[in-house]
Design a protein around this motif. Sequence first.
Motif, PDB file in Angstrom:
ATOM      1  N   SER A  77      69.048  77.811  21.492  1.00 39.35           N
ATOM      2  CA  SER A  77      69.136  77.848  20.031  1.00 39.35           C
ATOM      3  C   SER A  77      68.060  78.752  19.440  1.00 39.35           C
ATOM      4  CB  SER A  77      68.991  76.451  19.438  1.00 39.35           C
ATOM      5  OG  SER A  77      68.974  76.502  18.020  1.00 39.35           O
ATOM      6  N   ILE A  78      68.460  79.584  18.475  1.00 40.56           N
ATOM      7  CA  ILE A  78      67.504  80.398  17.718  1.00 40.56           C
ATOM      8  C   ILE A  78      67.286  79.836  16.320  1.00 40.56           C
ATOM      9  CG2 ILE A  78      68.008  82.533  18.976  1.00 40.56           C
ATOM     10  CD1 ILE A  78      69.763  83.352  16.551  1.00 40.56           C
ATOM     11  N   ASP A  79      67.881  78.690  16.031  1.00 40.97           N
ATOM     12  CA  ASP A  79      67.887  78.158  14.672  1.00 40.97           C
ATOM     13  C   ASP A  79      66.483  77.862  14.130  1.00 40.97           C
ATOM     14  OD1 ASP A  79      70.513  77.948  15.855  1.00 40.97           O
ATOM     15  OD2 ASP A  79      71.090  76.757  14.120  1.00 40.97           O
ATOM     16  N   MET A  80      65.648  77.155  14.916  1.00 40.54           N
ATOM     17  CA  MET A  80      64.297  76.835  14.459  1.00 40.54           C
ATOM     18  C   MET A  80      63.479  78.114  14.282  1.00 40.54           C
ATOM     19  SD  MET A  80      61.304  74.471  16.207  1.00 40.54           S
ATOM     20  CE  MET A  80      62.240  72.938  16.045  1.00 40.54           C
ATOM     21  N   PHE A  81      63.653  79.064  15.180  1.00 39.36           N
ATOM     22  CA  PHE A  81      62.948  80.339  15.085  1.00 39.36           C
ATOM     23  C   PHE A  81      63.348  81.074  13.810  1.00 39.36           C
ATOM     24  CE2 PHE A  81      62.605  84.919  16.400  1.00 39.36           C
ATOM     25  CZ  PHE A  81      61.225  84.960  16.460  1.00 39.36           C
ATOM     26  N   CYS A  82      64.642  81.079  13.501  1.00 37.41           N
ATOM     27  CA  CYS A  82      65.109  81.721  12.270  1.00 37.41           C
ATOM     28  C   CYS A  82      64.563  81.003  11.033  1.00 37.41           C
ATOM     29  CB  CYS A  82      66.639  81.746  12.239  1.00 37.41           C
ATOM     30  SG  CYS A  82      67.369  82.925  13.400  1.00 37.41           S
ATOM     31  N   ASP A  83      64.433  79.681  11.112  1.00 42.46           N
ATOM     32  CA  ASP A  83      63.833  78.929   9.998  1.00 42.46           C
ATOM     33  C   ASP A  83      62.399  79.383   9.761  1.00 42.46           C
ATOM     34  OD1 ASP A  83      66.106  77.470   9.487  1.00 42.46           O
ATOM     35  OD2 ASP A  83      65.464  75.700  10.607  1.00 42.46           O
ATOM     36  N   ASP A  84      61.641  79.543  10.850  1.00 40.35           N
ATOM     37  CA  ASP A  84      60.262  80.003  10.725  1.00 40.35           C
ATOM     38  C   ASP A  84      60.182  81.397  10.097  1.00 40.35           C
ATOM     39  OD1 ASP A  84      58.954  77.756  11.657  1.00 40.35           O
ATOM     40  OD2 ASP A  84      58.811  78.461  13.731  1.00 40.35           O
ATOM     41  N   LEU A  85      61.163  82.229  10.414  1.00 39.31           N
ATOM     42  CA  LEU A  85      61.189  83.594   9.885  1.00 39.31           C
ATOM     43  C   LEU A  85      61.813  83.670   8.502  1.00 39.31           C
ATOM     44  CD1 LEU A  85      62.362  85.707  12.974  1.00 39.31           C
ATOM     45  CD2 LEU A  85      60.033  85.429  12.118  1.00 39.31           C
ATOM     46  N   GLN A  86      62.391  82.552   8.054  1.00 40.94           N
ATOM     47  CA  GLN A  86      63.169  82.533   6.804  1.00 40.94           C
ATOM     48  C   GLN A  86      64.278  83.596   6.870  1.00 40.94           C
ATOM     49  OE1 GLN A  86      60.197  82.908   3.665  1.00 40.94           O
ATOM     50  NE2 GLN A  86      59.867  80.700   3.663  1.00 40.94           N
ATOM     51  N   LEU A  87      64.957  83.584   8.004  1.00 42.48           N
ATOM     52  CA  LEU A  87      66.008  84.550   8.304  1.00 42.48           C
ATOM     53  C   LEU A  87      67.327  83.824   8.501  1.00 42.48           C
ATOM     54  CD1 LEU A  87      66.892  87.479   9.217  1.00 42.48           C
ATOM     55  CD2 LEU A  87      66.216  86.768  11.542  1.00 42.48           C
ATOM     56  N   GLU A  88      68.384  84.317   7.880  1.00 42.04           N
ATOM     57  CA  GLU A  88      69.702  83.730   8.078  1.00 42.04           C
ATOM     58  C   GLU A  88      70.132  83.895   9.534  1.00 42.04           C
ATOM     59  OE1 GLU A  88      71.628  82.056   6.037  1.00 42.04           O
ATOM     60  OE2 GLU A  88      70.324  82.228   4.282  1.00 42.04           O
ATOM     61  N   VAL A  89      70.658  82.829  10.119  1.00 45.32           N
ATOM     62  CA  VAL A  89      71.102  82.888  11.509  1.00 45.32           C
ATOM     63  C   VAL A  89      72.200  83.937  11.683  1.00 45.32           C
ATOM     64  CG1 VAL A  89      72.195  81.588  13.389  1.00 45.32           C
ATOM     65  CG2 VAL A  89      70.429  80.495  11.981  1.00 45.32           C
ATOM     66  N   SER A  90      73.042  84.083  10.683  1.00 45.33           N
ATOM     67  CA  SER A  90      74.115  85.072  10.766  1.00 45.33           C
ATOM     68  C   SER A  90      73.559  86.493  10.866  1.00 45.33           C
ATOM     69  CB  SER A  90      75.049  84.958   9.560  1.00 45.33           C
ATOM     70  OG  SER A  90      74.324  85.137   8.348  1.00 45.33           O
ATOM     71  N   THR A  91      72.482  86.766  10.137  1.00 48.40           N
ATOM     72  CA  THR A  91      71.849  88.087  10.208  1.00 48.40           C
ATOM     73  C   THR A  91      71.207  88.302  11.570  1.00 48.40           C
ATOM     74  OG1 THR A  91      71.407  88.063   7.830  1.00 48.40           O
ATOM     75  CG2 THR A  91      70.109  89.590   9.165  1.00 48.40           C
ATOM     76  N   ALA A  92      70.519  87.272  12.061  1.00 43.87           N
ATOM     77  CA  ALA A  92      69.911  87.350  13.393  1.00 43.87           C
ATOM     78  C   ALA A  92      70.976  87.576  14.457  1.00 43.87           C
ATOM     79  CB  ALA A  92      69.135  86.071  13.684  1.00 43.87           C
ATOM     80  N   SER A  93      72.102  86.894  14.334  1.00 43.23           N
ATOM     81  CA  SER A  93      73.193  87.028  15.306  1.00 43.23           C
ATOM     82  C   SER A  93      73.733  88.449  15.321  1.00 43.23           C
ATOM     83  CB  SER A  93      74.312  86.043  14.972  1.00 43.23           C
ATOM     84  OG  SER A  93      73.851  84.705  15.042  1.00 43.23           O
ATOM     85  N   MET A  94      73.910  89.050  14.149  1.00 46.32           N
ATOM     86  CA  MET A  94      74.400  90.414  14.064  1.00 46.32           C
ATOM     87  C   MET A  94      73.442  91.384  14.749  1.00 46.32           C
ATOM     88  SD  MET A  94      73.875  93.495  12.313  1.00 46.32           S
ATOM     89  CE  MET A  94      73.099  93.115  10.728  1.00 46.32           C
ATOM     90  N   LEU A  95      72.141  91.226  14.458  1.00 45.76           N
ATOM     91  CA  LEU A  95      71.155  92.105  15.067  1.00 45.76           C
ATOM     92  C   LEU A  95      71.125  91.955  16.582  1.00 45.76           C
ATOM     93  CD1 LEU A  95      68.261  91.607  12.493  1.00 45.76           C
ATOM     94  CD2 LEU A  95      69.488  93.739  12.907  1.00 45.76           C
TER      95      LEU A  95
END
Length: 271
Positions: free
Chosen positions: A219-237
Motif C-alpha cells: 500500500s502507498i496510501d499512508m505515504f500519499c497521506d504524508d505527502l498530501q498527494l492524491e493516490v490517483s496522481t501517484a498511481s499515474m506517475l
Amino acid sequence: VNIDSVISAGSTMLSAVQSQDGLSESNRRAMEDAAAGRTRIDPAQAALAAARRAFLPPFDETAQEPHKVFSARAIAEDDLWGNVSRVTDAVTKKEGDWRDNLTGRGFWFKSIKKLLNGIHLEDNRSASTQIKTAILLNGMMKFHQNATKSFFYGTPEELAKKFAISNDMAPRFLELFAVESNDRGKDGYSITKPLKDKRLIHLLILYLLAHGRDMKTSSIDMFCDDLQLEVSTASMLLREAGCNVNKTKGGTSVSLKAPINFPPPRRGKRP
C-alpha cells in the motif's frame, strides 16, 4: 512532432522536458535527428524516451532484477550517499534499538516509521541499503513539505534551515528539483510545476526502493497521506515509471518487474 499529443497520462514528463533544462544535449540531438529523419527512431518515441530520462530517477532498462532498475545511491550521488551511510552505521552500531537511535532526533513521517519497523537487520541482506534509502527519503519528504513556493531566496546552506533538512541534503535536492535564479536582484532558486512533479516521482520511487530487493509494497496510501498527494496522481506517475499499480482491499499496491516495461505512447485525439 507535437509533443503534447504524443501521450496523455505521460504528459507530465513531456512538459517537464519543455519547461526545464534537465534534458541533456545528447538527448536533444537525438530528438532533432529523429525529427529530421536522420535516424530510424520514431520522433514520438525519441521525445518520450528523452522525457523519461529528464524526468525519472536514473534507470537501467537492461537490468534483469527489479532492485537494479532504479538506485537510491544514483539519486543521492556519492557525497550525500556517503553521509547517509555514516548515519546508518552510527545508529546501527550504537547500543539500543537502532530505530529509536535513528528516529529519536528530528521529525519522522508516519509512513517512514512504519517502513522502518518492517526492516530487520538480522535476516535481511538489503537492510542497510533500505535504512539509507529511508533516511534519504525522509529528508526529501521534508524538502517537499516545505518547498512549496515558486521562488526561495538564499544559498543552499541558508535554505537548509528553511526546508528543515541537513546541510548535506540541501545542495543535492536543489540541484535535482530547482533552478538557480534571481528575483528582484536577489539570488535564489526557482521551483516550477514540472520540477515539483519530478520531485513527486523521485519520492515515490524511493519509497518503493526502501521496501527492499523485491521492489513492491502492499500500500502507498499512508505515504500519499504524508505527502498530501492524491493516490490517483501517484498511481499515474508510477505507471509512467514502469510500475504495476493495483487497487486492493488493503490499499493501493505497487510493484516493479524487470526488465522494466514502460507504457507505450498514446496519440492524442485529432482536432
